[in-house]
Every structure is written in structure tokens, then in C-alpha cells.
Write a protein that holds these residues in place. Sequence first.
Motif, PDB file in Angstrom:
ATOM      1  N   GLN A   1       7.311 -50.693  17.850  1.00  0.00           N
ATOM      2  CA  GLN A   1       8.705 -51.126  17.926  1.00  0.00           C
ATOM      3  C   GLN A   1       9.432 -50.549  19.140  1.00  0.00           C
ATOM      4  O   GLN A   1      10.159 -51.264  19.828  1.00  0.00           O
ATOM      5  CB  GLN A   1       9.451 -50.743  16.631  1.00  0.00           C
ATOM      6  CG  GLN A   1       9.027 -51.559  15.410  1.00  0.00           C
ATOM      7  CD  GLN A   1       9.443 -53.014  15.467  1.00  0.00           C
ATOM      8  OE1 GLN A   1      10.310 -53.389  16.248  1.00  0.00           O
ATOM      9  NE2 GLN A   1       8.813 -53.854  14.676  1.00  0.00           N
TER      10      GLN A   1
ATOM     11  N   ASP B   1       4.100 -53.709   6.918  1.00  0.00           N
ATOM     12  CA  ASP B   1       3.756 -52.488   6.188  1.00  0.00           C
ATOM     13  C   ASP B   1       3.734 -51.274   7.107  1.00  0.00           C
ATOM     14  O   ASP B   1       4.002 -50.156   6.686  1.00  0.00           O
ATOM     15  CB  ASP B   1       2.377 -52.635   5.519  1.00  0.00           C
ATOM     16  CG  ASP B   1       2.447 -53.607   4.353  1.00  0.00           C
ATOM     17  OD1 ASP B   1       3.533 -53.711   3.746  1.00  0.00           O
ATOM     18  OD2 ASP B   1       1.427 -54.260   4.075  1.00  0.00           O
ATOM     19  N   TYR B   2       3.385 -51.518   8.359  1.00  0.00           N
ATOM     20  CA  TYR B   2       3.286 -50.417   9.309  1.00  0.00           C
ATOM     21  C   TYR B   2       4.654 -49.816   9.610  1.00  0.00           C
ATOM     22  O   TYR B   2       4.775 -48.614   9.836  1.00  0.00           O
ATOM     23  CB  TYR B   2       2.640 -50.932  10.600  1.00  0.00           C
ATOM     24  CG  TYR B   2       2.400 -49.869  11.631  1.00  0.00           C
ATOM     25  CD1 TYR B   2       1.363 -48.951  11.469  1.00  0.00           C
ATOM     26  CD2 TYR B   2       3.197 -49.778  12.768  1.00  0.00           C
ATOM     27  CE1 TYR B   2       1.143 -47.969  12.415  1.00  0.00           C
ATOM     28  CE2 TYR B   2       2.971 -48.798  13.716  1.00  0.00           C
ATOM     29  CZ  TYR B   2       1.941 -47.894  13.528  1.00  0.00           C
ATOM     30  OH  TYR B   2       1.727 -46.920  14.456  1.00  0.00           O
ATOM     31  N   ASP B   3       5.691 -50.638   9.596  1.00  0.00           N
ATOM     32  CA  ASP B   3       7.021 -50.189  10.030  1.00  0.00           C
ATOM     33  C   ASP B   3       8.028 -49.978   8.907  1.00  0.00           C
ATOM     34  O   ASP B   3       9.005 -49.262   9.081  1.00  0.00           O
ATOM     35  CB  ASP B   3       7.627 -51.226  10.992  1.00  0.00           C
ATOM     36  CG  ASP B   3       6.973 -51.218  12.358  1.00  0.00           C
ATOM     37  OD1 ASP B   3       6.791 -50.111  12.888  1.00  0.00           O
ATOM     38  OD2 ASP B   3       6.635 -52.286  12.876  1.00  0.00           O
ATOM     39  N   PHE B   4       7.808 -50.636   7.764  1.00  0.00           N
ATOM     40  CA  PHE B   4       8.899 -50.721   6.794  1.00  0.00           C
ATOM     41  C   PHE B   4       8.548 -50.157   5.414  1.00  0.00           C
ATOM     42  O   PHE B   4       7.401 -50.200   4.981  1.00  0.00           O
ATOM     43  CB  PHE B   4       9.336 -52.175   6.627  1.00  0.00           C
ATOM     44  CG  PHE B   4       9.995 -52.728   7.849  1.00  0.00           C
ATOM     45  CD1 PHE B   4      11.324 -52.448   8.117  1.00  0.00           C
ATOM     46  CD2 PHE B   4       9.281 -53.507   8.747  1.00  0.00           C
ATOM     47  CE1 PHE B   4      11.930 -52.948   9.257  1.00  0.00           C
ATOM     48  CE2 PHE B   4       9.882 -54.004   9.884  1.00  0.00           C
ATOM     49  CZ  PHE B   4      11.197 -53.719  10.138  1.00  0.00           C
ATOM     50  N   ILE B   5       9.586 -49.670   4.741  1.00  0.00           N
ATOM     51  CA  ILE B   5       9.512 -49.288   3.336  1.00  0.00           C
ATOM     52  C   ILE B   5       9.759 -50.545   2.512  1.00  0.00           C
ATOM     53  O   ILE B   5      10.732 -51.257   2.749  1.00  0.00           O
ATOM     54  CB  ILE B   5      10.584 -48.223   3.009  1.00  0.00           C
ATOM     55  CG1 ILE B   5      10.344 -46.959   3.822  1.00  0.00           C
ATOM     56  CG2 ILE B   5      10.622 -47.941   1.520  1.00  0.00           C
ATOM     57  CD1 ILE B   5      11.524 -45.991   3.822  1.00  0.00           C
TER      58      ILE B   5
ATOM     59  N   TYR C   1      18.276 -47.314  13.902  1.00  0.00           N
ATOM     60  CA  TYR C   1      16.810 -47.289  13.953  1.00  0.00           C
ATOM     61  C   TYR C   1      16.295 -45.864  14.134  1.00  0.00           C
ATOM     62  O   TYR C   1      15.382 -45.422  13.426  1.00  0.00           O
ATOM     63  CB  TYR C   1      16.313 -48.190  15.081  1.00  0.00           C
ATOM     64  CG  TYR C   1      14.825 -48.097  15.317  1.00  0.00           C
ATOM     65  CD1 TYR C   1      13.927 -48.579  14.388  1.00  0.00           C
ATOM     66  CD2 TYR C   1      14.331 -47.504  16.479  1.00  0.00           C
ATOM     67  CE1 TYR C   1      12.564 -48.484  14.592  1.00  0.00           C
ATOM     68  CE2 TYR C   1      12.967 -47.414  16.702  1.00  0.00           C
ATOM     69  CZ  TYR C   1      12.087 -47.907  15.753  1.00  0.00           C
ATOM     70  OH  TYR C   1      10.742 -47.806  15.960  1.00  0.00           O
TER      71      TYR C   1
ATOM     72  N   MET D   1      13.961 -43.750  11.418  1.00  0.00           N
ATOM     73  CA  MET D   1      12.630 -43.264  11.769  1.00  0.00           C
ATOM     74  C   MET D   1      12.551 -41.744  11.659  1.00  0.00           C
ATOM     75  O   MET D   1      11.564 -41.191  11.172  1.00  0.00           O
ATOM     76  CB  MET D   1      12.268 -43.700  13.195  1.00  0.00           C
ATOM     77  CG  MET D   1      11.980 -45.173  13.345  1.00  0.00           C
ATOM     78  SD  MET D   1      10.632 -45.786  12.294  1.00  0.00           S
ATOM     79  CE  MET D   1       9.215 -45.135  13.182  1.00  0.00           C
TER      80      MET D   1
ATOM     81  N   LYS E   1      10.508 -41.704   8.520  1.00  0.00           N
ATOM     82  CA  LYS E   1       9.252 -42.110   9.185  1.00  0.00           C
ATOM     83  C   LYS E   1       9.071 -43.626   9.277  1.00  0.00           C
ATOM     84  O   LYS E   1       8.473 -44.131  10.217  1.00  0.00           O
ATOM     85  CB  LYS E   1       8.030 -41.507   8.478  1.00  0.00           C
ATOM     86  CG  LYS E   1       8.017 -40.001   8.427  1.00  0.00           C
ATOM     87  CD  LYS E   1       7.421 -39.396   9.673  1.00  0.00           C
ATOM     88  CE  LYS E   1       7.327 -37.890   9.561  1.00  0.00           C
ATOM     89  NZ  LYS E   1       8.683 -37.258   9.472  1.00  0.00           N
ATOM     90  N   LYS E   2       9.567 -44.346   8.259  1.00  0.00           N
ATOM     91  CA  LYS E   2       9.556 -45.804   8.319  1.00  0.00           C
ATOM     92  C   LYS E   2      10.982 -46.292   8.132  1.00  0.00           C
ATOM     93  O   LYS E   2      11.854 -45.542   7.712  1.00  0.00           O
ATOM     94  CB  LYS E   2       8.680 -46.372   7.198  1.00  0.00           C
ATOM     95  CG  LYS E   2       7.190 -46.197   7.393  1.00  0.00           C
ATOM     96  CD  LYS E   2       6.443 -46.909   6.293  1.00  0.00           C
ATOM     97  CE  LYS E   2       4.936 -46.879   6.561  1.00  0.00           C
ATOM     98  NZ  LYS E   2       4.211 -47.776   5.640  1.00  0.00           N
ATOM     99  N   VAL E   3      11.175 -47.576   8.414  1.00  0.00           N
ATOM    100  CA  VAL E   3      12.515 -48.153   8.284  1.00  0.00           C
ATOM    101  C   VAL E   3      12.662 -48.785   6.902  1.00  0.00           C
ATOM    102  O   VAL E   3      11.839 -49.616   6.506  1.00  0.00           O
ATOM    103  CB  VAL E   3      12.746 -49.217   9.375  1.00  0.00           C
ATOM    104  CG1 VAL E   3      14.083 -49.909   9.166  1.00  0.00           C
ATOM    105  CG2 VAL E   3      12.678 -48.581  10.754  1.00  0.00           C
ATOM    106  N   ASN E   4      13.686 -48.396   6.180  1.00  0.00           N
ATOM    107  CA  ASN E   4      14.045 -49.104   4.957  1.00  0.00           C
ATOM    108  C   ASN E   4      14.952 -50.264   5.375  1.00  0.00           C
ATOM    109  O   ASN E   4      16.061 -50.046   5.840  1.00  0.00           O
ATOM    110  CB  ASN E   4      14.781 -48.170   3.991  1.00  0.00           C
ATOM    111  CG  ASN E   4      15.114 -48.862   2.690  1.00  0.00           C
ATOM    112  OD1 ASN E   4      15.162 -50.086   2.620  1.00  0.00           O
ATOM    113  ND2 ASN E   4      15.332 -48.079   1.654  1.00  0.00           N
ATOM    114  N   PRO E   5      14.467 -51.511   5.207  1.00  0.00           N
ATOM    115  CA  PRO E   5      15.262 -52.629   5.724  1.00  0.00           C
ATOM    116  C   PRO E   5      16.651 -52.693   5.094  1.00  0.00           C
ATOM    117  O   PRO E   5      17.588 -53.170   5.726  1.00  0.00           O
ATOM    118  CB  PRO E   5      14.428 -53.869   5.375  1.00  0.00           C
ATOM    119  CG  PRO E   5      13.491 -53.427   4.315  1.00  0.00           C
ATOM    120  CD  PRO E   5      13.233 -51.973   4.548  1.00  0.00           C
TER     121      PRO E   5
END
Lengths: 401, 401, 401
Positions: free
Chosen positions: A133, A390-394, C251, C255, C259-263
Motif C-alpha cells: 500500500q 486479507d494481507y492489509d485489512f482486519i 492510514y 497501521m 498492524k492492519k487497517v480496520n476498514p
Amino acid sequence: MANSKKGIALAVALAMVLMGVLAAIFIQPLEAATSSLALSGDALLEEAFKFIKSIGIWFMLMLVAFLMLFIKKFEWGVCLAVLLSAASSFITYMAIQEFYFGNEWTSQMMVQASVAAITYVIAIGVFLGTVKQWHYFIGGIAFAIVYAAVEWIVCNFELFGTLTTDPGGSIMVHMCAAYFGLGVCLVLRVKDAFQEPMYTTTHSVSFVWLASMLLWVLWPCFVCGSLGMEDFALGAATCYMAGLGSIVSAYVVCMVCQKKVNPLTYTYAMLAGPVAIGAPLLSVNPWGALAIGLVAGAISAACFIYLQPWLCNKLGVLDVMGVHNLHGMAGWTGAFACAVVLFISGNVDGGLADIVMAVMIFAISLIGGAITGVILKLAKGKPMEMFSDDYDFIKNEEPEH
Amino acid sequence: MANSKKGIALAVALAMVLMGVLAAIFIQPLEAATSSLALSGDALLEEAFKFIKSIGIWFMLMLVAFLMLFIKKFEWGVCLAVLLSAASSFITYMAIQEFYFGNEWTSQMMVQASVAAITYVIAIGVFLGTVKQWHYFIGGIAFAIVYAAVEWIVCNFELFGTLTTDPGGSIMVHMCAAYFGLGVCLVLRVKDAFQEPMYTTTHSVSFVWLASMLLWVLWPCFVCGSLGMEDFALGAATCYMAGLGSIVSAYVVCMVCQKKVNPLTYTYAMLAGPVAIGAPLLSVNPWGALAIGLVAGAISAACFIYLQPWLCNKLGVLDVMGVHNLHGMAGWTGAFACAVVLFISGNVDGGLADIVMAVMIFAISLIGGAITGVILKLAKGKPMEMFSDDYDFIKNEEPEH
Amino acid sequence: MANSKKGIALAVALAMVLMGVLAAIFIQPLEAATSSLALSGDALLEEAFKFIKSIGIWFMLMLVAFLMLFIKKFEWGVCLAVLLSAASSFITYMAIQEFYFGNEWTSQMMVQASVAAITYVIAIGVFLGTVKQWHYFIGGIAFAIVYAAVEWIVCNFELFGTLTTDPGGSIMVHMCAAYFGLGVCLVLRVKDAFQEPMYTTTHSVSFVWLASMLLWVLWPCFVCGSLGMEDFALGAATCYMAGLGSIVSAYVVCMVCQKKVNPLTYTYAMLAGPVAIGAPLLSVNPWGALAIGLVAGAISAACFIYLQPWLCNKLGVLDVMGVHNLHGMAGWTGAFACAVVLFISGNVDGGLADIVMAVMIFAISLIGGAITGVILKLAKGKPMEMFSDDYDFIKNEEPEH
């Protein structure tokens, strides 16, 4: 654990507050950008329309994200990539204009910056899902520099004693986007991209239909972006007629070549008319535009079907979103169509200028993209999962029973 | 095999290039349509607003597609049908105006053409999914001829010494759409349509909500389509107030009659106010518009619940999208509401003119639709799978494990 | 059975027709609201822009629904709630202005009413899904009264000898929305809301992305809602730059912290910049706006991650859509940022006025919300199924095989 995270967050927040305070101090509350205060009459109307065009182009930029989220397992990542790309390219473009070229911040410059941002958003389609990203963000900085150069050349560089005819950006926007993206892609060389399955669902593709159809509708905001109000009527007319042309011819070519319609060919190729009309926007009447749209839609659809597999195989890289088939090929179509029209009307120098400029922009964008690709490659880091939310998001999906 | 296909594609592409070149030669690069160059002040503002209204109406046209894609197995086909319909009806309407009536190509004419196109897109809702994709294209040519006649009559034909009061198109657009579609449907007589299951999913219906809500929002662009700028303020006020009326009354009727809300009743009936306000748009104040909206929403919702099954059974054909319940019934409501308002204000002739005109348009549209239905029936060809994307599209779904 | 239902429907329809006729008689077809007839030049342009801003703000209002439909089993209910809320708050606000304050119905008043309606639509997010559909309608009536008071105070009440600086509504709209909603929520005390699972799907969240991204784009229509045309250029510039700031910082915070993004954190926090820029909209230059956006996005994202669980636990109620993290916190950020900028530029009174006004609106909204909550509690009736479309809607899904 939780505490250390809170600490990090606090630190980040504080750093940003500090940055904000600094910014607020260094950059005083200003009277600039309020130069429109003195406007009235037609000038105020022009200014008002720039406000509307800005919104229209930003609207299209966001729709480009939805044009690209047909892979069900890779939807939100596309949105995030588009947002980060837009942010870095827009801000960098504005900084270049204000601090390098010394231009004042105006509404017109904001329209141009949103065009720069949408151009980069189109460009990332070529390698979308194969980098991380934050790479989109870095790439946007590099792109803004390349684009500022491209824009300067197209708008100011005379060939055969004449400026290029490209009011709606077939060359400056679409070709630049396609070949910048391809340049990045050629350097990154992500071979595994070919192996990834890209399954769609009914609704992921319905989002693509939505995006494509609304992009088609808003396109006059885009091609009229740098025009004066007096040219809007003709610009909108030729834009829509070219668009109707590609709506029809893309369907015909899909049916003739594949018996059924591939929605991921059609929804893109139906936009080829508006892409191609960019150059000859004000040089043809609406019926001529219809003809150009028919040609562009047919070429683009045929390229999705026949050129894409051949070219990707030849180059050894995957043009993920098929950007080249729409923006590259319809960009060339626009440049040549404009040249033909100029030849017919006796303006041979103008026609040649368009073709030579198209070749120049092709080369500059490709090289600029390749350099950007090198930067991204150096910053690559750990391997990642491609085309994957899945790699970037919860996620919070219902557990299967 | 692959070669023969490439040959076909090449041939098609060449034919289109040829067509394009011919068009570019016969239709010279022109100075026409640039008559706005000389405009300034209020005239330029009017012109600029036609640009915006064009975009608004095209936006609505595309949203109509999403209003109709609730059948999960038949979503993309709806989009394609809408695009092909829009293309043929818009182009034919423009050709009629320019080459038959001899009118110059203007922004106002483009607004009218987009209204013609959206009218046809509404009309196909009646028989959507029961004919082949290219039939929508053919039908659009026939429709544009009928609509050009309807438009001429509504705008120019005096009844009782007065012109019809229908600034927002309750009669000219909505009734024409509903009864043209019904005319086609009555001739096609696709009995099997009754048997087809039309299953929805959460998200296919969420797209319908999106379309309905945004159509509601953009409606002022549509009802003000042929108005001068000085009438926008009142037009937008009455349009939104009527819309708020139907938002409320459609809900009340759904709950009273069925205890729960059928989203495919509500999302349509909530638009009945804006449909019905078309005729009395400038003849009532906003609170009167609210009252008309309340009435129209209630009538439309009740028609979806009670009239639709009875009428379809009686006629022996299925109004697939329930077009008649929204556009037909709310169109009548608008015509009568306008007549009542005109009666009250002492303009008896005006009131009678509206009612008689509504009856005339009802008849003309029905007959025009029937004739178009005959043409489509003659062109029918092989039997097809109804309401199905599988019939038209290439899919790429993940194989089930 | 069927007959009795038909009877009810008939009765309802008749009642509405009667109401309509009465309305049409009492409220004569009028000449009012046509005062724009006499306008021309810049005044007509202003008027025309109010038409466009109205549409833009209504568009955003509908998008707010889609921003909130991530819970797959509760999508259509969100749309219906938004529509009923908008209807009652808009109509009541207009009635208050026209019949209580005696103002004439103007385009500017319609813009203000649509701002009132969107404010209420934001507010219901706090308790969305925990009350019945008609409660949203009732609540809208109460809200419009509170909001009319809030608006009057912010626009007319001088503190330290100066009016509040809040052209884009950080205080008047966003803080009012958040604390009104919280007031309702605190009184309703629906403890069970904590237990409800809120599962999402890929596409329910993709709708949220769509809504968030388009809200971001349309935001200039909203912050420029009550400005004259001469301020549009600066307003759009600072709004977009603040928005780009929160796109980036939200963003980064996501992160760094998770560690990941919660949309469902990111898609909201990315709007914090445009929320916070409301107050300092015309007091900073675009780069200052960028800094404010960076700060606001970081704060809002951090609040979603850390403040939300803590606060909801403390208060004993669930802020269903996290309204407070976006509109509440970014509203405060905007008020303080504006105060800081005013302090720096030497306007200490102005800065203090903003902060005191923010505290006042916080209190008034909270109390107004609490009173509304009491009304809703009294009207509660039978227990209901929370966050569920099944409770309100008729479905037609394919039976599982």
C-alpha cells in the motif's frame, strides 16, 4: 502490550499535532486564494465552474477505484490504494506548482492537480495488487514530477511551429497513464501475477458496471477540465456522442469475437470513445465524434480480447487491469483521429505535431515509469500476498456454521 | 478457429475505421455548436446550466439501471440493456431533430435528447429480460420516433385554446414511458415471464436502495430540464417536498397493508411524489407539493400491492419492473393534481387540457409501443433464457469446493 | 381478509387524498418562491449555485446511509431510517422557519434545511438499529426544534463581543450531531446492543468505501453551504487539503496501532479532516488545512481504536456507528484548531468565542438529545429485534437447496 501500543499512538498523535502547530505558525492565516473576491459576472461564473469541475473530476477519481474492484478477494485494497495514490500525487503536484514554478494557488490549478491525481490512479491499474500500500504513496510523488513535466511539454512545446491539439487529454492523460504504469510494471516484473486466480462475483462486477456507467456520465467534466466555458457545449456534445459510439461498437465486437459479452472487456471498452475524443474534442462535430467513438470502442474491445494475452506474454508482465487496452490504445486512436481530422482540414503541421507528441509522451512516460519502478523495487522489503484484502485489512465476517 | 475469429475482428475493425473516415470526410470539422462562443452574462449562465442538467439527467439514466437490478441472476444484463437503449434512442432523437426538423444542434436539444433516452430506459422496464439485448437497441429507434411526436404534441398542440401544463414531464415522460412499455409488452405476450422466480439478495436490493435514493436526490435536474433558470428555485422546492411526501406515505401504506415493508414496493413508490409533481411543478407552493407527494406515494404503493397482481392477471402479461405502478399511476396522479389546482385557481380550460392531453398521450404511447412490439416480435429469432446473465455474459466465478 | 386490507388501503388513500385537497385549497397556488424571477447577473448565479448545493448536500445525506450499512443483516433498515429521518427533520425545520420565524421560503433556507436534515441523519448513527423505524421520524421533529435553536445561537449569539467562526459547521453541525445522538443514546440505555454480533461481508463494506469516498468528494458542497460564491475557491481548497491530510494520517495510525487497517475505522477517520476544517475553513491556507487534516485524521483513528471501547464501557451505552469518534472528536479538533489559528493571528476574543461556543453547543445538544430520548422511550412499545432487516422487511431470497 496494550500500553506500548497506546504509547505509540500517543507519540504519533503528538508528532502530528506538533507538525500541525508548526504548519499553522509558518503558514499564516492568509488572504491569498481569495483573489476571486473581486470577481463578478462571467469571471465569477468561470470560477464557479472550476469548483464544479473539481468535484466532478474527484468524483471520477473515486469511481476509478470501483472500476477496478472486480476481484472479490481484493476490493478494499483497491480503494485504499486509490486514496493513498490520490493524496500523494495531488499534494506533490500542488507543491511543485506553488513552490517550484512559483504559481499562485488557484481554482484552475486545483482542477489540473485533480487531473494529475486521476492520471496516476489510472496508471496504478497496471501493477495494482502487486506492491504494498505505501508503495502507491511513494510512487505518487515520483509520478507528480513526471506528470508536471509531461503537462508542461504538451501545453508549451511547439512542434512544426504549432502547439499540440489535445484539449481533452487523450495524449497528456491517457497515454501518460498507460505507459507510466507499464514502465513501472516492466521494472517490477512480478511474474507470479500471471498465476493468481482473479475470481469475480455477481456483485463485485456490478460495482464495476456502476463505476463504468457513472464515469461515462461524468466524462464531460473531465474533458472540459481546462477549457473555457464557451467550449463546454461542443465538448459535452462530442464527448457523449463518442461515448455512445463505443457503447455500441464494444458490444458488437464482444458478440462477434466471443459470442457472449465479457463484462470486464465491455465495461472498459465502452469508455474508449470518451478517451479517444480527448484530442479531437473541438475539431469534429457530434456525428464525427460518434464515428471516432465507434472506431475506438471496436479497437479497445478487440485489444482486450486479442492484444492483451499476446502483449503480456511478449513483455513477460501482466497488465493487471488492462489499462493499456483502454487508455493506451484509445489514446493512440484519439491522437491519430485528431491528426486525420487536422489533415483533412488542411492543417498538416497540426496533424504531424499530434502524432510526434504522442510518440514523445509515450517515451517520456515509459521512462518515467521505469525509474519509478526502480525506486519501488528498492523499497520492496518482505514478500507479500498479492491481490488480497486479507494481507492489509482486519475482517469481521460471520463464522461459517 | 482462432485465426478466423481474428479475421472477423479485423474485418469489423476495418469496417468501423472505414465508417469513421467516411464520417470524418462527409461531416467536416465544423464551427457549428460553437454558437455559445458569443454568449455572456445570463445567457452564458443558462448555457452552463444546460451542461450541468445534461450530466444530471444522464446520471439518473444510469441509476435507473441500478433501480432495476434486484434479480440476482439478472444484473449485468440490465446494465447492458440500459446502455444499448440509451445509445439508440439518444442518437435517433438527435438525428430526427437535426435532419428531419432541421434544428441546429444545441445544448437544450441535448437535454431534451437525454430526457428522451431516460424515458425509453424507463419504458423497457416493462418487458425487461424477456427480449434479446439487440432488441432494446432496435426498440430505441422506434421509440425515439414516437417520443419526438409525443413531445411535439405536448409542447405545441393547443386544447381548449391553451397549451398543456406539464413542465416536469408527468405526462410527457412518465405516462409515455409506462404506456409505451406496456404497449410493447402486450404485443410480445411473454407468458412464461410469470413463471420465472425472481430471487433477490441483500446486496442486489441494496443497489436498488442506492439507485432510488440518488434518483430522488437528482430529480430536480430532471423536472427543471426544460425550465429557465428563474424557475429553478420553485421547481427544486416543490420537487423535494413532493418527494418527502411520498417517502412518508409509501412507508405508511406498506406498513398498514402488509405489516412489513417490501423493499421492491417502497424503493419505487417513494419516487411517486417527484413523478407526480411534474405537471403541477410550478402551480403549487412547497406545502401543496408535499400534499401531492403524500397522495402520489400512497397511491403508488397501494398499486404495487393490489393493482399489479390484478392488472397483470387481467392483461395476461407481466409488468416486470412494475413500471406502471410508479410512472403510470403517479403520472395520472400528477395530471389530475395539476388539473385540480388549475380548477381551483379558476383556469378550467387549463385543467381540462391537462386531462385530455394525458388521455391522448396514454393512447398514442400505447399504440406506438404496440407497433414497436410487432417489430420486435418479427425480429424475435431463437428462443432465449429469460432474466439471465448467463445467457449474455462470460463469468469467472470461483469454482465451488 | 384480503378485502379488509383493501379497505384499509382505500381508507388510507382516501385520507391522503382528502389531506391533499385540503392542502391545495388552504395553500393557494402561489407566486411566492418565484422571487428569483427578477434576478440576473451575479444574484442569479448565487441562486443557481444554491440549487446545486442543495443537490450536493442531499446527495451526501443519502451517502451517509451507505456509510452505515456495513452490518450485513441490517442494510435496508439503515436506508429506511435515513429517509424517514430526513423527511421529518427537513419538513419540521422548514415549518419552523416559515411559520414560527416568519421567514419567506428561499433557496438559501432549503440549503439550511438540508444541512439540518443531514445533521440529524448523522445523529441517528449513535442509536441506529436500537429503536423502531417510526421513532426516527418522531425524533426528527424534536431534533429540528433543537437544531433551529443551535443554529440561531451559533449564527447570532455574540461571545466576547464577536460571533463564532464556524463557516463549515464543525461546531454547529458535527458536534451538534454527535452529542444530540449521544444524549438520545444515554437515555435509551439499550444495554443489549453490546451483545449483538455485527458481522460484515466484503460487499457490505465495499458500499461503505463507496459512500466514504464520495462523501469526501462532495464535502465542498457542504462546507460552502452557507458561504457566498466569492469564498468557494478557498473553501474547496482547504476542504480537499484537509481531507487529503486525514486520508494519510488515518492510514498511518491504523497501521502503527493495529498492524492492519480496520476498514470501519479507516473509512470514517479519513473524513475527519473535512469535519475539522469546518471551523477554520476560511482562516488558513491550503497547507495549513493539510496540517489540520493530518491532526484530525490521526485523532479520529486513535479514538476509534482506543477511546470508543473505553468510553462506551464508561457510559454504559454503545455508540453504534462510532459517530462520536468522527463527528464529536473531529468537531472539537476543528473548534480548537480554529481557536489556535485565531490566537496566532492576534484575534484572542474570536478564539475564545469558538471554544466557549463549542462547549455550549456540546451541552445544548446533549440535553436536547436527552429530552428526545425520553420521548422515544415513552413511545417504545413492544420489544423489537435489533440491527435486523428481517424485523422490518419482506424478503425474497432463493431457498437453499
